[in-house]
Design a protein around this motif. Structure first.
Motif, PDB file in Angstrom:
ATOM      1  N   PHE A 226       0.848  -1.199   0.000  1.00 45.46           N
ATOM      2  CA  PHE A 226       0.000   0.000   0.000  1.00 45.46           C
ATOM      3  C   PHE A 226       0.883   1.248   0.000  1.00 45.46           C
ATOM      4  N   PRO A 227       0.396   2.320  -0.639  1.00 42.58           N
ATOM      5  CA  PRO A 227       1.244   3.506  -0.774  1.00 42.58           C
ATOM      6  C   PRO A 227       1.438   4.228   0.567  1.00 42.58           C
ATOM      7  N   CYS A 228       2.609   4.771   0.739  1.00 38.75           N
ATOM      8  CA  CYS A 228       2.923   5.568   1.929  1.00 38.75           C
ATOM      9  C   CYS A 228       3.630   6.838   1.490  1.00 38.75           C
ATOM     10  N   LEU A 229       3.650   7.818   2.352  1.00 42.60           N
ATOM     11  CA  LEU A 229       4.411   9.034   2.061  1.00 42.60           C
ATOM     12  C   LEU A 229       5.815   8.875   2.624  1.00 42.60           C
ATOM     13  N   ARG A 230       6.824   9.299   1.848  1.00 37.35           N
ATOM     14  CA  ARG A 230       8.211   9.182   2.330  1.00 37.35           C
ATOM     15  C   ARG A 230       8.803  10.560   2.555  1.00 37.35           C
ATOM     16  N   ILE A 231       9.623  10.626   3.568  1.00 33.48           N
ATOM     17  CA  ILE A 231      10.411  11.845   3.764  1.00 33.48           C
ATOM     18  C   ILE A 231      11.884  11.435   3.814  1.00 33.48           C
TER      19      ILE A 231
ATOM     20  N   GLU B 284      12.327  20.640   7.139  1.00 35.97           N
ATOM     21  CA  GLU B 284      11.364  21.413   6.324  1.00 35.97           C
ATOM     22  C   GLU B 284      10.519  20.481   5.471  1.00 35.97           C
ATOM     23  N   GLU B 285      11.192  19.499   4.879  1.00 32.56           N
ATOM     24  CA  GLU B 285      10.466  18.547   4.038  1.00 32.56           C
ATOM     25  C   GLU B 285       9.439  17.764   4.876  1.00 32.56           C
ATOM     26  N   ALA B 286       9.870  17.345   6.064  1.00 29.72           N
ATOM     27  CA  ALA B 286       8.965  16.597   6.951  1.00 29.72           C
ATOM     28  C   ALA B 286       7.767  17.466   7.317  1.00 29.72           C
ATOM     29  N   GLU B 287       8.037  18.716   7.639  1.00 34.85           N
ATOM     30  CA  GLU B 287       6.961  19.613   8.054  1.00 34.85           C
ATOM     31  C   GLU B 287       5.942  19.808   6.937  1.00 34.85           C
ATOM     32  N   ARG B 288       6.456  20.000   5.714  1.00 40.98           N
ATOM     33  CA  ARG B 288       5.577  20.196   4.559  1.00 40.98           C
ATOM     34  C   ARG B 288       4.680  18.964   4.361  1.00 40.98           C
ATOM     35  N   THR B 289       5.313  17.793   4.372  1.00 37.81           N
ATOM     36  CA  THR B 289       4.573  16.552   4.134  1.00 37.81           C
ATOM     37  C   THR B 289       3.525  16.315   5.224  1.00 37.81           C
TER      38      THR B 289
ATOM     39  N   TYR C 276      17.000  15.650  14.690  1.00 34.25           N
ATOM     40  CA  TYR C 276      16.032  15.227  13.678  1.00 34.25           C
ATOM     41  C   TYR C 276      14.918  14.429  14.339  1.00 34.25           C
ATOM     42  N   LEU C 277      15.323  13.545  15.248  1.00 35.86           N
ATOM     43  CA  LEU C 277      14.354  12.719  15.953  1.00 35.86           C
ATOM     44  C   LEU C 277      13.410  13.594  16.792  1.00 35.86           C
ATOM     45  N   SER C 278      13.975  14.516  17.553  1.00 41.24           N
ATOM     46  CA  SER C 278      13.111  15.361  18.385  1.00 41.24           C
ATOM     47  C   SER C 278      12.266  16.288  17.506  1.00 41.24           C
ATOM     48  N   GLY C 279      12.825  16.709  16.364  1.00 39.72           N
ATOM     49  CA  GLY C 279      12.072  17.553  15.434  1.00 39.72           C
ATOM     50  C   GLY C 279      10.878  16.814  14.856  1.00 39.72           C
ATOM     51  N   LEU C 280      11.073  15.572  14.452  1.00 42.13           N
ATOM     52  CA  LEU C 280       9.951  14.784  13.911  1.00 42.13           C
ATOM     53  C   LEU C 280       8.871  14.582  14.966  1.00 42.13           C
TER      54      LEU C 280
ATOM     55  N   GLU D 167       2.518  18.779  16.755  1.00 43.67           N
ATOM     56  CA  GLU D 167       1.899  19.988  16.206  1.00 43.67           C
ATOM     57  C   GLU D 167       0.797  19.663  15.210  1.00 43.67           C
ATOM     58  N   ASN D 168       0.955  18.541  14.516  1.00 40.02           N
ATOM     59  CA  ASN D 168      -0.011  18.201  13.463  1.00 40.02           C
ATOM     60  C   ASN D 168      -0.982  17.103  13.857  1.00 40.02           C
ATOM     61  N   ASN D 169      -0.952  16.721  15.147  1.00 41.94           N
ATOM     62  CA  ASN D 169      -1.877  15.709  15.652  1.00 41.94           C
ATOM     63  C   ASN D 169      -1.762  14.381  14.879  1.00 41.94           C
ATOM     64  N   ILE D 170      -0.525  13.902  14.788  1.00 41.66           N
ATOM     65  CA  ILE D 170      -0.220  12.651  14.096  1.00 41.66           C
ATOM     66  C   ILE D 170       0.501  11.740  15.086  1.00 41.66           C
ATOM     67  N   LEU D 171       0.168  10.452  15.094  1.00 48.54           N
ATOM     68  CA  LEU D 171       0.830   9.542  16.028  1.00 48.54           C
ATOM     69  C   LEU D 171       2.294   9.327  15.623  1.00 48.54           C
ATOM     70  N   PHE D 172       3.149   9.216  16.624  1.00 48.75           N
ATOM     71  CA  PHE D 172       4.581   9.012  16.416  1.00 48.75           C
ATOM     72  C   PHE D 172       4.924   7.593  16.847  1.00 48.75           C
ATOM     73  N   ILE D 173       5.383   6.782  15.891  1.00 48.83           N
ATOM     74  CA  ILE D 173       5.707   5.375  16.194  1.00 48.83           C
ATOM     75  C   ILE D 173       7.210   5.164  16.086  1.00 48.83           C
ATOM     76  N   ALA D 174       7.820   4.748  17.198  1.00 48.46           N
ATOM     77  CA  ALA D 174       9.257   4.466  17.189  1.00 48.46           C
ATOM     78  C   ALA D 174       9.463   2.968  16.979  1.00 48.46           C
TER      79      ALA D 174
END
Ligand SMILES: *Cc1c(COP(=O)(O)O)cnc(C)c1O
Length: 454
Positions: free
Chosen positions: A177-182, A205-210, A240-244, A250-257
């Motif tokens: 299934f398709p996913c978005l990549r950063i 910046e790329e992550a933020e845009r996506t 980078y990790l803390s930024g993601l 900020e965007n109300n998206i779950l973060f999975i490590a």
């Protein structure tokens, strides 16, 4: 005793009946297989009694060395009690005790343990939990995941979809299934000619845009914290990790490590997320979780995610997922003993000077001919080889440079594994200063020997 079988029939049986994972079988069947007959501490022994240092912890899993009496004893005791029951409708003692200990050790927001038996299953579970968590709240458009380019999350269909490694998974593309990549801030790969600081800024910046542009349809972001292992040990900085993590908040998206590879001390902390002071919404664990001796995996969740699944029976909020060996008592008994050893032996504190030593040992390797990059986080190391190191021009694949290097090291009594032309070092956490020195020395010499002959 398996060692009683004569080598020639074993070879014939292996070549006749086995299909090895991630192994070009034609090439394999033209060679003599190396049978590991036993192991002790940080060493593996073949049938003839030759000794090899386990330089990749038996596929990144072994933690305290092989045959640790505390772990063996725990498994034996549990074997006398009961080897396996089920977690569907019943509970068992080691799975419960380990859950308590694991939550005590994990980042503070994680409160629930869902067991399975491989890293890939831990990932499938996280992926389903994230999707259903949103759906249960009426957010039914959240069916999209974001992950890092060339991330690896396992080989089942869902894990391949969120992960996707071009080298391993290209053939299955139409099934995924398709996913978005950063793109991670991997300076030489995606942000050529940029400084590490610029690469980091651009990657964020790329992550933020996506994330911002797709926030309504994204269920979760998957990350291998600090080190993308199977990509060939691609490191990224803590920022980078803390930024993601911040962008997910900020965007109300779950973060999975996905800490299947980096968890349990590999980076010098119990979990890699600790370096960034973050607590993910879901965390996948595997490999070293049982000390690397029995198959076990776990997906950890926050109480908030767990609570979304609470309801009346007719509401069908149950998480409909399970595996036959979920929470296997033997594997959990081993996991308890392994976690106890971290405390008893002060494993992480003992590792700190060794990590610094590894860094020093790798310094001259960076200068070696045909070494284009050396990446390290704790005991995780990738040494990248290239035909033209400065231009990062790879060797032709047919030359099998990585493989030649590890066969050379094997002659010197060191077992390592390549990922393409990246030489991976990932020794057990119980490795001593002397053993580290030998591991790096033999690796450097093996690279030299192969480069001379090609
Ligand atoms: C190894 C690995 C997996 C898959 O684990 P298996 O036990 O091999 O299924 C998933 N994610 C990461 C980061 C890994 O390194």
């Amino acid at each position: 005793m398996t060692s009683g079988h004569d080598p020639s029939s074993l070879k014939q049986w292996d070549h006749s009946f086995l299909w090895h994972p991630f192994t070009p079988m034609r090439e394999w069947m033209a060679e003599d297989p190396l049978f590991i007959a036993r192991a002790e501490g940080n060493y593996l022994f073949d049938q003839q009694g030759n000794r090899y240092f386990d330089g990749v912890s038996s596929l990144w899993a072994n933690v305290h060395g092989h045959g640790r009496p505390e772990i063996v004893e725990a498994i034996r005791n549990q074997l006398d009690a009961v080897a396996h029951t089920t977690m569907l409708g019943l509970s068992n003692i080691p799975a419960t005790v380990f859950a308590k200990k694991l939550i005590d050790a994990a980042p503070s927001g994680l409160r629930r343990v869902f067991y399975s038996d491989a890293g890939a299953t831990a990932v499938e579970i996280a992926l389903k939990m994230a999707f259903e968590y949103w759906a249960l709240q009426g957010e039914t458009k959240r069916d999209c995941y974001v992950s890092l380019t060339e991330s690896y999350h396992g080989d089942t269909i869902g894990a391949m979809s969120v992960g996707y490694s071009e080298g391993f998974h290209a053939r299955y593309r139409r099934l995924l299934f398709p996913c978005l990549r950063i793109a991670p801030p991997h300076a030489f790969r995606y942000y050529r000619r940029e400084s590490p600081g610029q690469a980091l800024a651009h990657a964020l910046e790329e992550a933020e845009r996506t994330l911002r542009e797709n926030r309504e349809r994204i269920a979760a972001l998957f990350v291998e914290p600090l080190m993308q292992g199977a990509a060939g040990m691609w490191a990224h900085p803590v920022e980078y990790l803390s930024g993601l993590h911040r962008l997910c908040r900020e965007n109300n998206i779950l973060f999975i490590a996905d800490e299947v590879a980096v968890g349990f001390g590999r980076t010098g902390r119990m979990f890699a997320c600790e370096h960034a002071g973050i607590s993910p919404d879901l965390m996948c664990l595997g490999k070293g979780i049982s000390g690397g001796v029995l198959p076990l995996a776990a997906t950890l969740a926050t109480e908030e995610i767990f609570e979304a699944f609470l309801g009346e029976y007719e509401e069908r909020k149950t998480f409909f997922h399970g595996h036959t060996y979920t929470g296997n008592p033997l594997a959990c008994a081993a996991a308890i003993a392994s976690l106890d050893l971290f405390a008893k032996e002060n494993t992480l504190a003992r590792m700190a000077p060794l990590i610094a030593q590894m860094e020093r040992l790798l310094q001259p390797v960076r200068e070696q001919d045909h070494v284009s990059d050396v990446r390290q986080w704790g005991f995780l190391v990738g040494i990248e080889l290239a035909e033209d190191a400065a231009a990062r021009k790879p060797f032709p694949a047919a030359k099998r440079i990585g493989k030649q290097v590890i066969l050379e090291a094997r002659k010197q009594g060191v077992i390592i594994r390549p990922l393409g032309d990246v030489i991976i070092l990932n020794p057990p956490l119980s490795t001593t200063a002397q053993e580290l020195e030998r591991l790096v020395h033999v690796t450097a010499e093996s690279i030299r020997a192969v480069m001379k002959s090609c």
